[in-house]
Enzyme design. Sequence first.
Site, PDB file in Angstrom:
ATOM      1  N   HIS A 217       0.890  -1.277  -0.026  1.00 18.62           N
ATOM      2  CA  HIS A 217       0.105   0.003  -0.142  1.00 18.62           C
ATOM      3  C   HIS A 217       0.964   1.042   0.042  1.00 18.62           C
ATOM      4  CE1 HIS A 217      -3.166   2.645   1.164  1.00 18.62           C
ATOM      5  NE2 HIS A 217      -4.188   1.651   0.813  1.00 18.62           N
TER       6      HIS A 217
ATOM      7  N   ASP B  91      -7.890  -5.469  -0.008  1.00 18.38           N
ATOM      8  CA  ASP B  91      -8.551  -6.561  -1.261  1.00 18.38           C
ATOM      9  C   ASP B  91      -7.944  -7.809  -1.039  1.00 18.38           C
ATOM     10  OD1 ASP B  91      -7.526  -3.512  -2.829  1.00 18.38           O
ATOM     11  OD2 ASP B  91      -9.308  -4.126  -2.754  1.00 18.38           O
TER      12      ASP B  91
HETATM   13  C1  SDX Z   1      -6.100   0.014  -2.947  1.00 19.46           C
HETATM   14  O1  SDX Z   1      -4.414   4.616  -1.865  1.00 19.46           O
HETATM   15  C2  SDX Z   1      -5.251   3.922  -1.376  1.00 19.46           C
HETATM   16  O2  SDX Z   1      -5.756   4.060  -0.225  1.00 19.46           O
HETATM   17  C3  SDX Z   1      -5.883   2.715  -2.030  1.00 19.46           C
HETATM   18  C4  SDX Z   1      -6.925   1.928  -1.284  1.00 19.46           C
HETATM   19  C5  SDX Z   1      -8.329   2.707  -0.930  1.00 19.46           C
HETATM   20  O3  SDX Z   1      -9.120   2.128  -0.145  1.00 19.46           O
HETATM   21  O4  SDX Z   1      -8.548   3.576  -1.745  1.00 19.46           O
HETATM   22  O5  SDX Z   1      -6.342   1.275   0.094  1.00 19.46           O
HETATM   23  C6  SDX Z   1      -7.248   0.766  -2.138  1.00 19.46           C
HETATM   24  O6  SDX Z   1      -5.869   0.520  -3.858  1.00 19.46           O
HETATM   25  C7  SDX Z   1      -5.215  -1.155  -2.244  1.00 19.46           C
HETATM   26  C8  SDX Z   1      -4.131  -1.420  -2.989  1.00 19.46           C
HETATM   27  C9  SDX Z   1      -4.460  -2.455  -3.881  1.00 19.46           C
HETATM   28  N1  SDX Z   1      -3.435  -2.698  -4.902  1.00 19.46           N
HETATM   29  C10 SDX Z   1      -2.815  -3.994  -4.821  1.00 19.46           C
HETATM   30  O7  SDX Z   1      -3.055  -4.950  -4.071  1.00 19.46           O
HETATM   31  C11 SDX Z   1      -1.837  -4.146  -6.079  1.00 19.46           C
HETATM   32  C12 SDX Z   1      -0.520  -4.515  -5.617  1.00 19.46           C
HETATM   33  N2  SDX Z   1       0.127  -3.604  -4.579  1.00 19.46           N
HETATM   34  C13 SDX Z   1       0.801  -3.130  -5.310  1.00 19.46           C
HETATM   35  O8  SDX Z   1       0.750  -2.858  -6.878  1.00 19.46           O
HETATM   36  C14 SDX Z   1       1.604  -1.584  -4.574  1.00 19.46           C
HETATM   37  O9  SDX Z   1       1.724  -2.281  -3.557  1.00 19.46           O
HETATM   38  C15 SDX Z   1       0.682  -0.465  -4.639  1.00 19.46           C
HETATM   39  C16 SDX Z   1       0.243   0.044  -6.139  1.00 19.46           C
HETATM   40  C17 SDX Z   1      -0.522  -0.709  -3.789  1.00 19.46           C
HETATM   41  C18 SDX Z   1       1.631   0.516  -4.002  1.00 19.46           C
HETATM   42  O10 SDX Z   1       2.370   0.976  -4.752  1.00 19.46           O
HETATM   43  P1  SDX Z   1       3.441   1.913  -4.356  1.00 19.46           P
HETATM   44  O11 SDX Z   1       3.319   2.577  -3.228  1.00 19.46           O
HETATM   45  O12 SDX Z   1       3.736   3.053  -5.485  1.00 19.46           O
HETATM   46  O13 SDX Z   1       4.914   1.331  -3.936  1.00 19.46           O
HETATM   47  P2  SDX Z   1       6.118   0.917  -5.139  1.00 19.46           P
HETATM   48  O14 SDX Z   1       5.491   0.341  -6.172  1.00 19.46           O
HETATM   49  O15 SDX Z   1       6.815   2.136  -4.743  1.00 19.46           O
HETATM   50  O16 SDX Z   1       6.553  -0.458  -4.241  1.00 19.46           O
HETATM   51  C19 SDX Z   1       7.691  -0.304  -3.212  1.00 19.46           C
HETATM   52  C20 SDX Z   1       8.406  -1.342  -3.238  1.00 19.46           C
HETATM   53  C21 SDX Z   1       8.937  -1.640  -4.785  1.00 19.46           C
HETATM   54  O17 SDX Z   1       9.981  -2.539  -4.777  1.00 19.46           O
HETATM   55  P3  SDX Z   1      11.520  -1.957  -4.714  1.00 19.46           P
HETATM   56  O18 SDX Z   1      11.560  -1.179  -6.021  1.00 19.46           O
HETATM   57  O19 SDX Z   1      11.724  -1.032  -3.516  1.00 19.46           O
HETATM   58  O20 SDX Z   1      12.592  -3.069  -4.715  1.00 19.46           O
HETATM   59  O21 SDX Z   1       7.480  -2.535  -3.035  1.00 19.46           O
HETATM   60  C22 SDX Z   1       7.517  -3.361  -3.960  1.00 19.46           C
HETATM   61  C23 SDX Z   1       7.937  -2.693  -5.216  1.00 19.46           C
HETATM   62  O22 SDX Z   1       8.526  -3.737  -6.314  1.00 19.46           O
HETATM   63  N3  SDX Z   1       6.048  -3.863  -3.962  1.00 19.46           N
HETATM   64  C24 SDX Z   1       5.605  -5.178  -4.261  1.00 19.46           C
HETATM   65  C25 SDX Z   1       4.335  -5.142  -4.053  1.00 19.46           C
HETATM   66  N4  SDX Z   1       4.039  -3.694  -3.787  1.00 19.46           N
HETATM   67  C26 SDX Z   1       4.989  -3.177  -3.854  1.00 19.46           C
HETATM   68  N5  SDX Z   1       6.430  -6.389  -4.395  1.00 19.46           N
HETATM   69  C27 SDX Z   1       5.587  -7.318  -4.478  1.00 19.46           C
HETATM   70  N6  SDX Z   1       4.028  -7.494  -4.474  1.00 19.46           N
HETATM   71  C28 SDX Z   1       3.390  -6.258  -4.356  1.00 19.46           C
HETATM   72  N7  SDX Z   1       2.058  -6.248  -4.085  1.00 19.46           N
END
Ligand code: SDX
Length: 430
Positions: free
Chosen positions: A306, A364
Amino acid sequence: MADENATLRIGDETWEFPIRSGSVGPDVMDIGTLYKHTDRFTFDPGFTSTASCESNITYIDGDAGILLHRGYAIDDLAEHGDFLETCHLLLYGELPTPAQKKDFEERVTYHTMLHDQMTRLYSGFRRDAHPMALMVGVVGALSAFYHDSTDITDPEQRDIASLRMIAKMPTIAAMAYKYTVGQPFVYPRNDLGYAANFLQMCFAVPAEDYKVNPVMARAMDRIFVLHADHEQNASTSTVRLAGSSGANPFACIAAGIACLWGPAHGGANEAALNMLHEIGTPDRIPEFIARAKDKNDPFRLMGFGHRVYKNYDPRAKIMQQTCHEVLNDLGITDDPILDVAMELEKIAVEDPYFKERGLYPNIDFYSGITLKALGFPTDMFTVLFSLARTVGWIAQWREMIEDPRQKIGRPRQLYTGETHRDYVPVDKRK
Ligand code: SDX
């Protein structure tokens, strides 16, 4: 109220910008005059360090895993409250008194029907269309039917539009479901509560009486509470930006639905259940954990991570409890997908890769299993999210419209494209 200043120094020039404190949470540096004074922009794609507005609706403490709506903890609202009183809280800032609650419930109940001509909109879609495509289309079309609540400068019309959106979303969502499964629409009933009414519009058929299971209705209502609002997430920011141009509320909510659809946002509940099915059995979990860590693999654990929560999403805990309640009530004691989900969570939260990055289950992760047990197909999960989030979008839209400092949102950019080039006639181009 500016508490102190931030000093920016570039070369031998310095500028001061006021630092403002909220009632809780990080301070902000008010850089509204940065460009005027320094001829420079800030650069923050994805808004990882940017506060886009001032709000008093929802507060999230991502490190502590806290979510407050107008100061009330989500745990208390989900356990002791219900969705319509949460709607009243988000819209008007206070939990309703008994008289206010009765009045609000009645006002919502008597707005649940749709203009009957709108039912014909559905037949313009393919039966196998994704229900979210129907939601974007039909909700956007509301402004073609409810002209008497599109004048955003009129507080009365803003209030009626708010009630219409909250009241009609279950009807529109249920019709989207019925249309895609080829069953006749079921109209709302005024003798049922909000969640119960929605379940009967989805699952009743003309061939027999339908009795709403009170445990399912309570679970559905609680799921709506958990999804109601969440500060300045992507879809809420979309609604605010659309509303900042003066667009009517129905068009703004349709824009929010479109944004929520993405798998990185509201579409993650559908993607998470599909991922759990793809994993299939606990013995395949290590393979998917490895893929989630592999920078060359675009795969991510859906329902994990998140932007704000770097701890457990408080909603995910409540969703997990609700999941167990629903499965127990339905006598589903050995759901293999739930076993995969719980084993995956156990392994991931202990894994250094996830711990270092603060990646925990979000709302989710367990919602899909619960919604499937309630009888919804996977492609309806984000529709249910949009149904519940409508009150949050509306509350945030109203706050933006009623803010005297409100102006159209218009970010700038760092331009790295071609500078001036002379035009070359087509017969001179190689
Ligand atoms: C919702 O914003 C809100 O409040 C949203 C929400 C709401 O109620 O409105 O809470 C609802 O959208 C919840 C989130 C649902 N999405 C997912 O579950 C999809 C999977 N999650 C990711 O895509 C991700 O975690 C996000 C999009 C939710 C957040 O992404 P960020 O904040 O941009 O984080 P990032 O992509 O910069 O990740 C930071 C690190 C990265 O690794 P490094 O580059 O540091 O090595 O964490 C890793 C990412 O690769 N990472 C993950 C991951 N999420 C982040 N690695 C594996 N699996 C994941 N799910």
